[in-house]
Design an enzyme around this catalytic site. Structure first.
Site, short mmCIF file in Angstrom:
data_model
loop_
_atom_site.label_atom_id
_atom_site.label_comp_id
_atom_site.label_asym_id
_atom_site.label_seq_id
_atom_site.Cartn_x
_atom_site.Cartn_y
_atom_site.Cartn_z
N GLY A 53 -55.94 -159.94 -34.08
CA GLY A 53 -55.48 -160.61 -35.07
C GLY A 53 -54.70 -161.58 -34.87
CB ALA A 54 -55.27 -164.98 -36.86
CG ASP A 241 -59.71 -164.58 -37.06
OD1 ASP A 241 -60.27 -163.64 -37.75
OD2 ASP A 241 -58.89 -164.11 -36.32
CG ASN A 251 -61.59 -161.96 -41.48
OD1 ASN A 251 -60.56 -162.14 -40.58
ND2 ASN A 251 -62.07 -161.04 -42.34
CE LYS A 252 -63.46 -159.10 -35.70
NZ LYS A 252 -63.66 -159.83 -34.50
O1 MRU Z 1 -61.46 -159.84 -33.31
P1 MRU Z 1 -60.07 -159.54 -33.92
O2 MRU Z 1 -59.52 -158.13 -34.03
O3 MRU Z 1 -58.88 -160.46 -33.37
O4 MRU Z 1 -60.38 -160.16 -35.43
C1 MRU Z 1 -59.39 -159.97 -36.39
C2 MRU Z 1 -59.76 -160.49 -37.69
O5 MRU Z 1 -60.80 -160.88 -38.12
C3 MRU Z 1 -58.51 -160.44 -38.84
O6 MRU Z 1 -58.99 -160.01 -40.13
C4 MRU Z 1 -57.76 -161.68 -38.64
O7 MRU Z 1 -57.40 -162.09 -37.42
C5 MRU Z 1 -56.54 -161.65 -39.85
S1 MRU Z 1 -55.32 -160.65 -38.94
C6 MRU Z 1 -53.91 -160.80 -40.16
#
Ligand code: MRU
Length: 352
Positions: A53-54, A241, A251-252
Protein backbone atom coordinates in the site's frame (compact mmCIF):
# COMPACT_ATOMS: atom_id res chain seq x y z
CA UNK A 1 -19.26 -1.04 16.49
CA UNK A 2 -17.58 1.91 14.73
CA UNK A 3 -14.08 2.56 13.51
CA UNK A 4 -13.38 4.78 16.51
CA UNK A 5 -13.69 1.87 18.91
CA UNK A 6 -12.33 -0.74 16.51
CA UNK A 7 -8.70 -1.56 16.87
CA UNK A 8 -7.56 -2.47 13.40
CA UNK A 9 -3.86 -3.14 14.01
CA UNK A 10 -1.40 -0.48 12.87
CA UNK A 11 0.72 -1.69 9.99
CA UNK A 12 3.91 0.10 11.09
CA UNK A 13 5.17 1.19 14.51
CA UNK A 14 8.47 2.77 15.53
CA UNK A 15 9.94 1.04 18.60
CA UNK A 16 13.28 2.92 19.09
CA UNK A 17 15.58 -0.03 18.29
CA UNK A 18 13.39 -1.68 15.66
CA UNK A 19 10.29 -1.24 13.50
CA UNK A 20 7.29 -3.36 14.44
CA UNK A 21 5.53 -4.47 11.30
CA UNK A 22 2.22 -6.23 10.88
CA UNK A 23 3.01 -9.07 8.47
CA UNK A 24 0.37 -8.51 5.78
CA UNK A 25 1.43 -11.66 3.94
CA UNK A 26 0.19 -13.79 6.85
CA UNK A 27 -3.24 -12.13 7.08
CA UNK A 28 -6.01 -13.02 7.58
CA UNK A 29 -5.06 -16.46 8.94
CA UNK A 30 -2.51 -15.16 11.44
CA UNK A 31 -2.04 -11.71 12.98
CA UNK A 32 1.70 -11.67 13.42
CA UNK A 33 4.19 -8.87 13.97
CA UNK A 34 7.77 -8.93 12.81
CA UNK A 35 10.78 -6.96 14.04
CA UNK A 36 12.73 -5.06 11.39
CA UNK A 37 16.16 -4.44 12.88
CA UNK A 38 18.29 -3.67 9.86
CA UNK A 39 17.89 -1.79 6.61
CA UNK A 40 17.90 -5.08 4.68
CA UNK A 41 15.02 -6.34 6.87
CA UNK A 42 13.12 -3.23 5.75
CA UNK A 43 13.99 -3.70 2.06
CA UNK A 44 12.97 -7.38 2.17
CA UNK A 45 9.68 -6.61 3.95
CA UNK A 46 8.70 -4.04 1.31
CA UNK A 47 9.76 -6.27 -1.59
CA UNK A 48 7.92 -9.31 -0.18
CA UNK A 49 4.69 -7.31 0.43
CA UNK A 50 4.84 -7.83 4.20
CA UNK A 51 4.02 -4.16 4.15
CA UNK A 52 2.25 -2.84 1.08
CA UNK A 53 0.00 0.00 0.00
CA UNK A 54 1.62 3.22 -1.19
CA UNK A 55 1.45 5.34 2.02
CA UNK A 56 2.43 2.42 4.30
CA UNK A 57 5.42 1.65 2.08
CA UNK A 58 6.51 5.30 2.35
CA UNK A 59 6.13 5.32 6.15
CA UNK A 60 8.08 2.05 6.53
CA UNK A 61 10.88 3.25 4.26
CA UNK A 62 11.10 6.52 6.21
CA UNK A 63 11.45 4.66 9.51
CA UNK A 64 13.88 2.28 7.78
CA UNK A 65 16.16 5.13 6.75
CA UNK A 66 15.97 6.67 10.25
CA UNK A 67 16.82 3.26 11.73
CA UNK A 68 19.76 2.74 9.38
CA UNK A 69 21.14 6.21 10.17
CA UNK A 70 20.78 5.60 13.89
CA UNK A 71 23.23 2.71 13.47
CA UNK A 72 25.95 4.74 11.65
CA UNK A 73 29.07 4.93 13.80
CA UNK A 74 30.62 7.96 12.14
CA UNK A 75 30.77 11.39 13.80
CA UNK A 76 31.70 12.99 10.49
CA UNK A 77 28.80 14.83 8.86
CA UNK A 78 30.11 14.42 5.32
CA UNK A 79 30.50 10.67 5.80
CA UNK A 80 27.01 10.60 7.36
CA UNK A 81 25.50 12.22 4.24
CA UNK A 82 27.34 9.76 2.00
CA UNK A 83 25.95 6.77 3.92
CA UNK A 84 22.50 8.31 3.94
CA UNK A 85 22.42 8.72 0.15
CA UNK A 86 23.62 5.12 -0.24
CA UNK A 87 20.84 3.82 2.02
CA UNK A 88 18.26 6.11 0.43
CA UNK A 89 19.09 4.58 -2.95
CA UNK A 90 18.99 1.05 -1.56
CA UNK A 91 15.51 1.46 -0.03
CA UNK A 92 14.29 3.26 -3.15
CA UNK A 93 15.15 0.13 -5.16
CA UNK A 94 12.66 -2.05 -3.24
CA UNK A 95 9.58 -1.35 -5.40
CA UNK A 96 9.27 0.92 -8.46
CA UNK A 97 5.67 2.09 -8.82
CA UNK A 98 4.32 3.65 -5.60
CA UNK A 99 5.71 7.17 -5.59
CA UNK A 100 5.13 7.57 -1.83
CA UNK A 101 8.30 5.51 -1.36
CA UNK A 102 10.47 8.08 -3.17
CA UNK A 103 8.51 10.99 -1.74
CA UNK A 104 9.03 9.85 1.88
CA UNK A 105 12.72 9.00 1.40
CA UNK A 106 13.25 12.37 -0.31
CA UNK A 107 11.61 14.17 2.60
CA UNK A 108 13.96 12.46 5.03
CA UNK A 109 17.11 13.35 3.11
CA UNK A 110 15.92 16.96 2.83
CA UNK A 111 15.24 17.11 6.58
CA UNK A 112 18.96 16.78 7.42
CA UNK A 113 20.26 19.34 4.96
CA UNK A 114 20.85 22.01 7.57
CA UNK A 115 21.93 19.71 10.45
CA UNK A 116 25.19 20.81 12.08
CA UNK A 117 26.04 17.51 13.75
CA UNK A 118 25.50 13.81 13.18
CA UNK A 119 23.40 13.62 16.34
CA UNK A 120 21.14 16.43 15.20
CA UNK A 121 20.77 14.76 11.80
CA UNK A 122 19.79 11.42 13.37
CA UNK A 123 17.14 13.15 15.50
CA UNK A 124 15.79 15.10 12.51
CA UNK A 125 15.39 11.92 10.47
CA UNK A 126 13.35 10.26 13.15
CA UNK A 127 11.19 13.35 13.70
CA UNK A 128 10.51 13.57 9.98
CA UNK A 129 9.53 9.88 9.75
CA UNK A 130 7.16 10.24 12.72
CA UNK A 131 5.74 13.40 11.15
CA UNK A 132 5.05 11.58 7.87
CA UNK A 133 3.08 8.93 9.74
CA UNK A 134 1.13 11.43 11.86
CA UNK A 135 0.29 13.56 8.80
CA UNK A 136 -0.86 10.50 6.85
CA UNK A 137 -3.46 9.61 9.46
CA UNK A 138 -4.93 13.12 9.39
CA UNK A 139 -4.74 13.19 5.58
CA UNK A 140 -6.61 9.89 5.24
CA UNK A 141 -9.35 11.08 7.57
CA UNK A 142 -9.76 14.21 5.45
CA UNK A 143 -9.92 12.07 2.30
CA UNK A 144 -12.73 10.11 3.96
CA UNK A 145 -14.55 13.35 4.84
CA UNK A 146 -14.35 14.57 1.25
CA UNK A 147 -15.38 11.16 -0.13
CA UNK A 148 -18.37 10.49 2.12
CA UNK A 149 -20.77 13.06 0.55
CA UNK A 150 -20.27 11.33 -2.81
CA UNK A 151 -22.31 8.39 -1.53
CA UNK A 152 -25.79 8.12 -0.09
CA UNK A 153 -27.33 5.92 2.57
CA UNK A 154 -27.91 2.42 1.17
CA UNK A 155 -25.36 2.64 -1.66
CA UNK A 156 -23.33 -0.39 -2.73
CA UNK A 157 -19.80 0.52 -3.79
CA UNK A 158 -17.13 -1.62 -5.43
CA UNK A 159 -13.40 -1.54 -4.68
CA UNK A 160 -10.27 -3.46 -5.59
CA UNK A 161 -7.04 -4.29 -3.76
CA UNK A 162 -6.62 -2.89 -0.26
CA UNK A 163 -6.51 0.88 0.09
CA UNK A 164 -7.47 0.63 3.73
CA UNK A 165 -6.18 1.33 7.20
CA UNK A 166 -3.27 -1.09 6.99
CA UNK A 167 -2.16 0.37 3.65
CA UNK A 168 -1.73 3.76 5.35
CA UNK A 169 -1.12 5.18 8.83
CA UNK A 170 -4.84 4.75 9.58
CA UNK A 171 -8.30 4.97 7.90
CA UNK A 172 -6.97 4.22 4.43
CA UNK A 173 -7.83 6.16 1.29
CA UNK A 174 -10.52 4.32 -0.69
CA UNK A 175 -11.82 2.65 2.49
CA UNK A 176 -11.84 5.82 4.62
CA UNK A 177 -15.42 6.85 3.64
CA UNK A 178 -16.75 3.48 4.80
CA UNK A 179 -15.21 3.92 8.25
CA UNK A 180 -16.52 7.47 8.47
CA UNK A 181 -19.96 6.33 7.30
CA UNK A 182 -19.98 3.84 10.16
CA UNK A 183 -19.26 6.64 12.65
CA UNK A 184 -22.18 8.63 11.24
CA UNK A 185 -24.61 5.69 11.03
CA UNK A 186 -24.76 5.87 7.23
CA UNK A 187 -25.19 2.44 5.66
CA UNK A 188 -22.83 1.70 2.80
CA UNK A 189 -22.15 -1.77 1.44
CA UNK A 190 -18.84 -2.71 -0.10
CA UNK A 191 -18.19 -5.25 -2.85
CA UNK A 192 -14.51 -6.19 -2.65
CA UNK A 193 -12.81 -7.70 -5.71
CA UNK A 194 -10.48 -10.47 -4.54
CA UNK A 195 -7.56 -8.94 -6.51
CA UNK A 196 -5.59 -11.70 -8.20
CA UNK A 197 -2.84 -12.67 -8.05
CA UNK A 198 -1.95 -11.92 -4.42
CA UNK A 199 -5.47 -11.35 -3.11
CA UNK A 200 -5.19 -8.08 -1.21
CA UNK A 201 -8.97 -7.68 -1.59
CA UNK A 202 -9.88 -11.15 -0.32
CA UNK A 203 -7.29 -11.28 2.44
CA UNK A 204 -6.98 -7.69 3.63
CA UNK A 205 -9.93 -5.52 2.62
CA UNK A 206 -12.56 -7.96 3.87
CA UNK A 207 -10.52 -8.59 7.07
CA UNK A 208 -10.36 -4.86 7.81
CA UNK A 209 -13.96 -4.01 6.97
CA UNK A 210 -15.35 -6.94 8.96
CA UNK A 211 -13.53 -5.68 12.06
CA UNK A 212 -15.29 -2.33 11.73
CA UNK A 213 -18.61 -4.06 11.05
CA UNK A 214 -18.83 -2.61 7.54
CA UNK A 215 -21.10 -4.66 5.28
CA UNK A 216 -18.67 -6.29 2.84
CA UNK A 217 -19.16 -8.95 0.16
CA UNK A 218 -16.25 -10.68 -1.53
CA UNK A 219 -16.31 -11.41 -5.27
CA UNK A 220 -13.71 -12.71 -7.70
CA UNK A 221 -12.34 -10.16 -10.16
CA UNK A 222 -14.17 -11.69 -13.13
CA UNK A 223 -17.53 -11.19 -11.38
CA UNK A 224 -17.27 -7.39 -11.49
CA UNK A 225 -19.49 -6.68 -14.52
CA UNK A 226 -22.18 -9.12 -13.46
CA UNK A 227 -22.13 -7.73 -9.90
CA UNK A 228 -22.37 -4.09 -11.03
CA UNK A 229 -25.36 -5.06 -13.15
CA UNK A 230 -27.12 -7.44 -10.76
CA UNK A 231 -26.44 -5.74 -7.43
CA UNK A 232 -26.92 -2.16 -8.57
CA UNK A 233 -23.43 -0.94 -7.71
CA UNK A 234 -23.67 2.85 -7.59
CA UNK A 235 -19.95 3.74 -7.74
CA UNK A 236 -16.42 2.35 -7.78
CA UNK A 237 -13.67 3.72 -5.53
CA UNK A 238 -10.01 2.71 -5.63
CA UNK A 239 -6.67 3.88 -4.23
CA UNK A 240 -3.59 4.90 -6.19
CA UNK A 241 0.12 4.21 -6.30
CA UNK A 242 1.12 7.11 -8.53
CA UNK A 243 -0.88 9.86 -10.18
CA UNK A 244 0.78 11.64 -13.10
CA UNK A 245 0.53 15.40 -13.73
CA UNK A 246 -2.39 14.84 -16.13
CA UNK A 247 -4.37 12.64 -13.69
CA UNK A 248 -3.50 9.26 -15.24
CA UNK A 249 -3.46 6.87 -12.29
CA UNK A 250 -1.42 3.76 -11.58
CA UNK A 251 -3.09 1.39 -9.16
CA UNK A 252 -3.37 -2.35 -8.57
CA UNK A 253 -3.73 -4.46 -11.70
CA UNK A 254 -7.43 -4.75 -12.51
CA UNK A 255 -8.24 -1.14 -11.70
CA UNK A 256 -8.28 -0.15 -15.39
CA UNK A 257 -10.84 -2.93 -16.06
CA UNK A 258 -13.11 -1.47 -13.38
CA UNK A 259 -12.76 2.06 -14.81
CA UNK A 260 -13.84 0.77 -18.23
CA UNK A 261 -16.78 -1.04 -16.64
CA UNK A 262 -17.79 2.11 -14.75
CA UNK A 263 -17.85 3.95 -18.08
CA UNK A 264 -19.94 1.23 -19.72
CA UNK A 265 -22.45 1.19 -16.84
CA UNK A 266 -22.34 4.99 -16.48
CA UNK A 267 -21.51 4.93 -12.78
CA UNK A 268 -18.86 7.18 -11.18
CA UNK A 269 -15.29 5.93 -10.90
CA UNK A 270 -13.36 7.60 -8.05
CA UNK A 271 -9.68 7.51 -7.13
CA UNK A 272 -8.87 8.36 -3.49
CA UNK A 273 -5.28 9.40 -2.80
CA UNK A 274 -3.19 11.81 -0.74
CA UNK A 275 -1.09 14.50 -2.45
CA UNK A 276 1.97 12.37 -1.56
CA UNK A 277 0.80 9.95 -4.28
CA UNK A 278 0.93 12.60 -7.01
CA UNK A 279 4.04 12.74 -9.15
CA UNK A 280 3.95 16.07 -10.93
CA UNK A 281 7.34 15.34 -12.54
CA UNK A 282 5.70 12.51 -14.50
CA UNK A 283 3.67 14.04 -17.32
CA UNK A 284 1.39 11.10 -18.13
CA UNK A 285 0.70 7.48 -17.27
CA UNK A 286 2.92 6.11 -20.03
CA UNK A 287 5.95 7.33 -18.04
CA UNK A 288 4.97 5.49 -14.83
CA UNK A 289 7.19 2.44 -14.22
CA UNK A 290 5.06 -0.66 -13.78
CA UNK A 291 6.44 -3.33 -11.48
CA UNK A 292 6.50 -6.88 -12.84
CA UNK A 293 6.58 -9.54 -10.16
CA UNK A 294 7.57 -13.18 -9.80
CA UNK A 295 5.67 -15.44 -12.27
CA UNK A 296 5.09 -17.82 -9.35
CA UNK A 297 2.42 -15.43 -8.04
CA UNK A 298 0.37 -16.60 -11.04
CA UNK A 299 1.56 -20.15 -11.67
CA UNK A 300 1.12 -21.16 -8.02
CA UNK A 301 -1.79 -20.81 -5.63
CA UNK A 302 -1.34 -21.38 -1.90
CA UNK A 303 1.98 -23.10 -2.63
CA UNK A 304 0.35 -25.44 -5.18
CA UNK A 305 1.37 -25.33 -8.84
CA UNK A 306 -1.67 -24.55 -11.01
CA UNK A 307 -0.08 -23.94 -14.43
CA UNK A 308 2.18 -26.13 -16.58
CA UNK A 309 5.95 -25.97 -16.10
CA UNK A 310 7.68 -23.30 -18.23
CA UNK A 311 4.47 -21.56 -19.32
CA UNK A 312 5.16 -17.94 -20.32
CA UNK A 313 3.77 -15.51 -17.73
CA UNK A 314 3.12 -11.76 -17.76
CA UNK A 315 2.66 -10.46 -14.20
CA UNK A 316 2.34 -6.66 -14.03
CA UNK A 317 1.42 -5.59 -10.48
CA UNK A 318 -0.24 -2.34 -11.59
CA UNK A 319 -2.08 -0.80 -14.50
CA UNK A 320 -2.69 2.81 -15.52
CA UNK A 321 -6.19 4.20 -15.75
CA UNK A 322 -6.34 7.11 -18.22
CA UNK A 323 -7.60 10.31 -16.60
CA UNK A 324 -10.63 10.60 -18.90
CA UNK A 325 -12.13 7.50 -17.24
CA UNK A 326 -11.86 9.04 -13.75
CA UNK A 327 -14.90 10.90 -12.41
CA UNK A 328 -13.02 12.48 -9.51
CA UNK A 329 -9.75 12.23 -7.59
CA UNK A 330 -10.44 12.58 -3.88
CA UNK A 331 -7.55 14.19 -2.01
CA UNK A 332 -7.15 15.72 1.45
CA UNK A 333 -7.73 19.11 -0.24
CA UNK A 334 -11.01 18.11 -1.86
CA UNK A 335 -12.27 16.35 -4.97
CA UNK A 336 -10.49 17.16 -8.24
CA UNK A 337 -12.35 16.69 -11.50
CA UNK A 338 -12.59 17.97 -15.06
CA UNK A 339 -9.29 19.30 -16.37
CA UNK A 340 -6.94 17.30 -14.14
CA UNK A 341 -3.75 18.95 -15.40
CA UNK A 342 -4.87 22.38 -14.28
CA UNK A 343 -6.65 21.11 -11.14
CA UNK A 344 -3.50 19.30 -10.02
CA UNK A 345 -1.35 22.33 -10.77
CA UNK A 346 -3.70 24.51 -8.71
CA UNK A 347 -3.52 22.15 -5.71
CA UNK A 348 0.27 22.07 -5.80
CA UNK A 349 0.44 25.86 -6.08
CA UNK A 350 -1.74 26.01 -2.94
CA UNK A 351 -4.65 27.61 -4.82
CA UNK A 352 -7.14 24.95 -3.66
O1 MRU B 1 1.02 -4.19 -4.47
P1 MRU B 1 0.34 -3.41 -3.39
O2 MRU B 1 -0.49 -4.25 -2.48
O3 MRU B 1 1.32 -2.51 -2.64
O4 MRU B 1 -0.65 -2.44 -4.18
C1 MRU B 1 -1.41 -1.53 -3.43
C2 MRU B 1 -2.38 -0.76 -4.21
O5 MRU B 1 -2.46 -0.84 -5.42
C3 MRU B 1 -3.23 0.21 -3.43
O6 MRU B 1 -4.48 0.38 -4.04
C4 MRU B 1 -2.53 1.58 -3.37
O7 MRU B 1 -1.22 1.45 -2.93
C5 MRU B 1 -3.26 2.54 -2.48
S1 MRU B 1 -3.07 2.17 -0.76
C6 MRU B 1 -3.86 3.40 0.12
Amino acid sequence: MSFTNTIIPRSVEWKETYIRLLDQQKLPAVTEYIKLQTISDVWEAIKALKVRGAPAIGITAAFGLALAAKQYETENLEEFHRLLVRDHDYLASSRPTAVNLFWALGRLVKSVQSAVSVNEAKTSLLHEAIQIQVEDEATCRRIGEHALPLFKNGDSVMTICNAGSIATARYGTALAPFYLAKEKNINLSVYACETRPVLQGARLTTWELLQADVDVTLITDNMAAHTIFSKGISAIIVGADRIAANGDTANKIGTYNLALLAGAFQIPFYVAAPLSTFDTETKSGTEIPIEERDPKEITHFGGQQIAPDHVKVFNPAFDVTPHHLITGIITEKGVLSGDYSSEIQKVFKGEV
